[in-house]
Design an enzyme around this catalytic site. Structure first.
Site, mmCIF file in Angstrom:
data_model
loop_
_atom_site.group_PDB
_atom_site.id
_atom_site.type_symbol
_atom_site.label_atom_id
_atom_site.label_comp_id
_atom_site.label_asym_id
_atom_site.label_seq_id
_atom_site.Cartn_x
_atom_site.Cartn_y
_atom_site.Cartn_z
ATOM 1 N N HIS A 1 60.139 -8.178 86.884
ATOM 2 C CA HIS A 1 60.520 -6.384 87.370
ATOM 3 C C HIS A 1 60.721 -6.337 88.474
ATOM 4 O O HIS A 1 59.726 -6.096 89.722
ATOM 5 C CB HIS A 1 59.776 -5.650 86.671
ATOM 6 C CG HIS A 1 58.358 -4.658 87.816
ATOM 7 N ND1 HIS A 1 57.735 -4.930 87.932
ATOM 8 C CD2 HIS A 1 56.989 -5.943 87.603
ATOM 9 C CE1 HIS A 1 56.787 -4.380 88.685
ATOM 10 N NE2 HIS A 1 55.788 -4.860 88.056
ATOM 11 N N ASP B 1 61.163 -2.243 89.543
ATOM 12 C CA ASP B 1 60.723 -0.989 88.956
ATOM 13 C C ASP B 1 59.619 -1.469 89.868
ATOM 14 O O ASP B 1 58.975 -2.398 89.884
ATOM 15 C CB ASP B 1 60.732 -0.623 87.912
ATOM 16 C CG ASP B 1 59.586 -1.281 86.843
ATOM 17 O OD1 ASP B 1 59.381 -2.175 86.720
ATOM 18 O OD2 ASP B 1 59.020 -0.866 86.318
ATOM 19 N N ASP C 1 54.605 -6.826 94.611
ATOM 20 C CA ASP C 1 54.165 -6.342 92.652
ATOM 21 C C ASP C 1 55.991 -6.014 92.523
ATOM 22 O O ASP C 1 56.172 -5.026 92.960
ATOM 23 C CB ASP C 1 53.547 -4.992 92.582
ATOM 24 C CG ASP C 1 53.546 -4.966 91.036
ATOM 25 O OD1 ASP C 1 53.994 -5.770 90.178
ATOM 26 O OD2 ASP C 1 53.114 -4.351 90.191
ATOM 27 N N GLU D 1 58.785 -1.633 83.637
ATOM 28 C CA GLU D 1 57.284 -2.940 83.326
ATOM 29 C C GLU D 1 56.399 -1.703 84.041
ATOM 30 O O GLU D 1 55.506 -1.699 83.458
ATOM 31 C CB GLU D 1 57.287 -4.079 84.216
ATOM 32 C CG GLU D 1 56.424 -5.470 84.072
ATOM 33 C CD GLU D 1 54.757 -4.045 84.456
ATOM 34 O OE1 GLU D 1 53.722 -5.089 83.837
ATOM 35 O OE2 GLU D 1 54.704 -4.080 85.157
ATOM 36 N N GLU D 2 55.716 -0.854 84.822
ATOM 37 C CA GLU D 2 55.326 -0.709 85.075
ATOM 38 C C GLU D 2 55.067 0.994 84.250
ATOM 39 O O GLU D 2 54.410 1.505 84.233
ATOM 40 C CB GLU D 2 55.723 0.216 86.633
ATOM 41 C CG GLU D 2 55.497 -0.816 88.008
ATOM 42 C CD GLU D 2 54.768 -1.511 88.149
ATOM 43 O OE1 GLU D 2 53.353 -0.974 87.312
ATOM 44 O OE2 GLU D 2 54.681 -2.409 89.109
ATOM 45 N N GLU E 1 54.749 -12.339 88.408
ATOM 46 C CA GLU E 1 53.655 -11.527 88.624
ATOM 47 C C GLU E 1 52.696 -11.388 90.231
ATOM 48 O O GLU E 1 52.572 -12.392 90.557
ATOM 49 C CB GLU E 1 52.869 -10.698 87.620
ATOM 50 C CG GLU E 1 54.143 -9.636 87.273
ATOM 51 C CD GLU E 1 54.204 -8.435 87.129
ATOM 52 O OE1 GLU E 1 53.440 -8.032 88.407
ATOM 53 O OE2 GLU E 1 54.384 -7.603 86.259
ATOM 54 N N HIS F 1 50.216 -1.860 94.331
ATOM 55 C CA HIS F 1 50.217 -0.258 94.172
ATOM 56 C C HIS F 1 49.318 0.570 94.690
ATOM 57 O O HIS F 1 48.374 1.641 95.013
ATOM 58 C CB HIS F 1 49.301 0.218 92.705
ATOM 59 C CG HIS F 1 50.175 -0.698 91.600
ATOM 60 N ND1 HIS F 1 49.809 0.605 90.213
ATOM 61 C CD2 HIS F 1 51.545 -2.128 91.106
ATOM 62 C CE1 HIS F 1 50.505 -0.675 89.847
ATOM 63 N NE2 HIS F 1 51.057 -1.405 90.158
HETATM 64 ZN ZN LIG Z 1 54.086 -5.774 88.817
#
Ligand SMILES: [Zn+2]
Length: 421
Positions: free
Chosen positions: A101, A103, A133, A167-168, A191, A391
Site C-alpha cells: 500500500h 498510502d 510502512d 489500506e490505512e 508489510e 506510525h
Molecule cells: Zn502498512
C-alpha cells in the site's frame, strides 16, 4: 537453479544504490490519504520502464461489496488511484501477486528530527513517513522483479505488482483490485514484518458505545442518572471481556503476544460541567480479531458482553447502550503455516540468510486478510520494515533488511513462477 539464484542475488547486490535511491524518492511523496496520486505516478513509471502492462484506476464504493463487513474512514476514492502492473509469463508456471500500500498515516507530532518526507539516509537507515510502512516493501517487490528481468530470465508464471491506496483506512484499494479480477496462485504482502514470515494477519475494527444517563443539578444528583458512573460498568466489563478472550482465542502463531486480540478503549467523552450530572458518555475503541474468527462473531461477542452487564442494571436495562461498528474494519485471515507459499518464502529466507525464519502472526490487520478471504489468493506477509517504527516519528527502514527482503522475494518468485533462461 542455484546458479540462476546466485546471478539474481548478485544483480540485486549491484542494484543497492538504485534500491536506496528509489526508497528515498518514493518516501518524498507525502502520500497521506487523498494525496497518493504523485507517488502512484512514480510507481507506474517504474513498472512501465520494466515493460509491465499498467492499469491505473480510482476505486469505487460498489467494488467494496465483496466484503460484507467493509467499513472505511473515507466515503470515496476520487483522486486516489490504484496502480497494478502485470508481467505476463511464458506460460506453464504459477502466478504470483506482490502487494503493497502506498498510502501512509499522517506525519503526526513534531518529534521528527528531520522533515517526515526527507528520505534521509543515515547509519544504514532510510528515514521518513512510509519508509517502513510500507514503501520499502513496494520497492523491494519491484526491484526483485527488475533483477530477474535484468538477468535475462523469462518467468513462466505471471507477476502482478499492486500498489494500492486505502489500506490505512480499511483496505479499499486491495478490495477494488480483487473486484477488478486481480488474483493469483500465491501472494506476498510486504508489510513491515522485520523479515518475519507471517502466514496470518489479525483483523481489527472500531466500535463506539453510547451510554445514556439523565441530567440533573449536582446538588440534587439523586434526581438524575450519572452516565459516567454507568459507563464505568461497561468499561470494567470490556476489561473482563478482553481477559476472557485471551483465554478463549488462543492461536499458535500468537503465543508470543501477551494479549493478541486486544480490546482497546481509545477515547472517552462525557460530561459538560462539574455541577451537572452527565447524561451521555461515548466510548470508542478498537478490537483485534483472530485469524480464525469471523468479524460477525467477534462483534456479537462484544455486544453480548455489553448487554449482559447492562441487563443487571435497573437503568441500563431500560436504556440499553447503543453499540456501533464504524470507520474501520479490516478482515483477519491467512493460510496454513505449511502452505506452499509459506514454504517458498521460508526456504528462500534460509537460502539467503542461512538461518530459520521466525514464523508468527502479524500484530495488525493487513490486506492479506482480504486477498485470502475474498480474492481466493493464498497470501503470506513478509517485508523489510521494522513494525515498531511504523506510525511513529523518525520512521525508518534499514538498508540491509531492504536488501535481504528484495533477495528473498526474488528467489521466491523464481521458485514459484518457474523460468527459462
Ligand atoms: Zn502498512
Amino acid at each position: 537453479m542455484d546458479n540462476v539464484k546466485q546471478q539474481v542475488l548478485k544483480m540485486i547486490e549491484n542494484s543497492k544504490n538504485e534500491i536506496i535511491t528509489r526508497v528515498q524518492e518514493i518516501v518524498r511523496y507525502p502520500s497521506v490519504t487523498g494525496e497518493e496520486k504523485d507517488a502512484q505516478a512514480y510507481v507506474s513509471r517504474m513498472l512501465k520502464e520494466l515493460s509491465f502492462y499498467v492499469d491505473i484506476w480510482e476505486p469505487t464504493m460498489d467494488e467494496m461489496e465483496i466484503n460484507p463487513d467493509f467499513l472505511a474512514a473515507r466515503d470515496h476514492f476520487d483522486g486516489s488511484p490504484n496502480v497494478v502492473g502485470v508481467l505476463k509469463g511464458k506460460g506453464g508456471g504459477k502466478s504470483i501477486l506482490l502487494n503493497g500500500h502506498v498510502d501512509v498515516v499522517p506525519e503526526g507530532d513534531n518529534d521528527w528530527d528531520d522533515s517526515p518526507w526527507s528520505g534521509k539516509l543515515e547509519d544504514g537507515k532510510i528515514y521518513g513517513r512510509g519508509a517502513s510502512d510500507m514503501k520499502g516493501g513496494i520497492i523491494a517487490n519491484i526491484m526483485a522483479v527488475k533483477a530477474i528481468i535484468a538477468s535475462g530470465i523469462k518467468l513462466k508464471g505471471d507477476v502482478i505488482i499492486e500498489s494500492v491506496i486505502g489500506e490505512e483506512t480499511g483496505g479499499g484499494g486491495t478490495l477494488s483490485a480483487i473486484s477488478r479480477g486481480y488474483k493469483a496462485n500465491g501472494a506476498i504482502v510486504s508489510e513491515p514484518t522485520d523479515l518475519q514470515v507471517c502466514p496470518v494477519s489479525m483483523g481489527a475494527m472500531w466500535f463506539r458505545i453510547t451510554v445514556k444517563g439523565l441530567a440533573a443539578h449536582a446538588g440534587t444528583s439523586y434526581l438524575g442518572i450519572n452516565a459516567i458512573s454507568k459507563a464505568s460498568k461497561i468499561i470494567q466489563k470490556l476489561d473482563e471481556f478482553e481477559a476472557r478472550r485471551v483465554k478463549l482465542k488462543k492461536h499458535e502463531l500468537y503465543q508470543h503476544m501477551a494479549v493478541p486480540f486486544a480490546v482497546n478503549i481509545g477515547t472517552i467523552k462525557g460530561g459538560v460541567f462539574p455541577t451537572s450530572v452527565p447524561d451521555e458518555v461515548i466510548i470508542e475503541g478498537r478490537m483485534g480479531v483472530s485469524p480464525d474468527e469471523e468479524i460477525r462473531e467477534a462483534r456479537k461477542d462484544l455486544e453480548d458482553a455489553v448487554y449482559e452487564v447492562s441487563e443487571k442494571d435497573n437503568w441500563l436495562k431500560e436504556h440499553m447502550p447503543k453499540i456501533e461498528w464504524y470507520g474501520f474494519c479490516i478482515s483477519s485471515g491467512g493460510v496454513d503455516r505449511d502452505h506452499a507459499i509459506v514454504k517458498a518464502i521460508n526456504d528462500n529466507y534460509k537460502y539467503v540468510k542461512g538461518s530459520e525464519p521466525v514464523v508468527v502472526g502479524t500484530p495488525w490487520g493487513t490486506d492479506a486478510g482480504a486477498l485470502n478471504r475474498y480474492g481466493n489468493t493464498p497470501t503470506v506477509i513478509f517485508g523489510p520494515g521494522p513494525g515498531e517504527t511504523a506510525h511513529k516519528a523518525n520512521e525508518y527502514v534499514e538498508v540491509e533488511k531492504l536488501m535481504e527482503a528484495t533477495k528473498v522475494i526474488a528467489c521466491t518468485i523464481l521458485d514459484w513462477c518457474g523460468y527459462e533462461q
